[in-house]
Write an enzyme that holds these catalytic residues in place. Structure first.
Site, PDB file in Angstrom:
ATOM      1  N   SER A 148     -22.323  20.161   2.557  1.00 16.69           N
ATOM      2  CA  SER A 148     -23.738  20.582   2.602  1.00 16.69           C
ATOM      3  C   SER A 148     -24.256  19.047   2.293  1.00 16.69           C
ATOM      4  O   SER A 148     -23.868  18.165   1.472  1.00 16.69           O
ATOM      5  CB  SER A 148     -24.379  21.547   1.619  1.00 16.69           C
ATOM      6  N   TYR A 161     -24.600  24.999  -6.529  1.00 16.55           N
ATOM      7  CA  TYR A 161     -24.613  24.893  -5.099  1.00 16.55           C
ATOM      8  C   TYR A 161     -24.107  23.402  -4.738  1.00 16.55           C
ATOM      9  O   TYR A 161     -23.025  23.202  -3.926  1.00 16.55           O
ATOM     10  CB  TYR A 161     -25.659  25.262  -4.215  1.00 16.55           C
TER      11      TYR A 161
END
Length: 256
Positions: A148, A161
């Site tokens: 990501s 995350y």
């Protein structure tokens, strides 16, 4: 693309979004696809779409946080198609109960850290551990992990995350370094803001505007954008590319 026809690829997280788009693109290139996901209804819909377009696909329910479940997914894929030639990891826990409670290091509870790392990072460890011996036995193969843009540290929230995705980048390179001479290629993609089902549902207009402001293109990403790059990296067209983690995000991060 060269080297995809009649090969088998496992998409771990193919019910929706980038995973579903990649499964469909691989099938369109002539590959057989195993679509694994905890969302079996979504995985089934993806597999049915492939079959309706003349491709070959199966849907298998599995959980990235469950080692036995991951092993079943791999065994089911081999039983159906006779082998595995590549793996696309794309699953993550984006639920409101988990990601929605992932804020700063002072405010994020340990259960969020544990769940995030167990799915987003250790889930990829589990799939690679299960698939890699089969790729080695077959004489080679390709792995593409979905990281990501959050791994680059631009998000003041979602600390767990972002950390999990930064660790995925290291995991990707670790595999490339250790098994590259055995014809195993390991690469990653770091999506920017991709308007898949989750983003469409959340419809965070402020986030979308912010991304467009920093981007160097006139639109947000789509799952097909990532599917095209991932399919290329899985194909033999990319046979001299390994150990790379590419940011795919409309130029919102300009980096080497």
């Amino acid at each position: 693309m060269r080297g995809l026809k009649d090969k088998t690829f496992l998409v771990a997280g193919g019910a929706t979004g980038i995973g579903a788009a990649t499964a469909k693109r691989l099938a369109a290139e002539g590959a057989c696809v195993a679509v694994g996901d905890i969302n079996i209804a979504g995985a089934t819909a993806t597999a049915e779409h492939v079959a309706g377009s003349g491709g070959r696909a199966i849907a298998v329910e599995f959980d990235l946080s469950d080692t036995r479940s991951v092993q079943h997914l791999v065994e089911r894929t081999i039983a159906e198609f006779g082998g595995i030639h590549g793996l696309h990891n794309v699953g993550a826990d984006l639920s409101e109960h988990n990601l929605g409670r992932d804020t700063t290091i002072l405010d994020t509870e340990m259960d969020v850290w544990q769940r995030t790392l167990d799915v987003n990072l250790l889930g990829y460890v589990r799939t690679i551990q299960a698939v890699l011996p089969h790729l080695l036995e077959a004489g080679g193969g390709s792995i593409v992990n979905t990281s990501s843009g959050a791994a680059l540290g631009s998000d003041p929230q979602h600390v767990a995350y972002g950390a999990s995705k930064a660790a995925v980048n290291h995991l990707t390179r670790h595999v490339a370094v250790n098994w590259g001479t055995h014809n195993i290629r390991s690469n990653g993609v770091m999506p920017g803001l991709v308007m898949g089902e989750t983003q469409e549902r959340q419809n965070d207009l402020a986030l979308q505007q912010a991304f467009l402001m920093f981007g160097k293109t006139s639109r947000l990403g789509t799952p097909d954008d990532l599917a095209a790059v991932t399919t290329f990296l899985l194909s033999e067209e990319a046979e001299w590319i390994t150990g790379q983690v590419w940011y795919i995000g409309g130029g919102s991060h300009l980096r080497q």
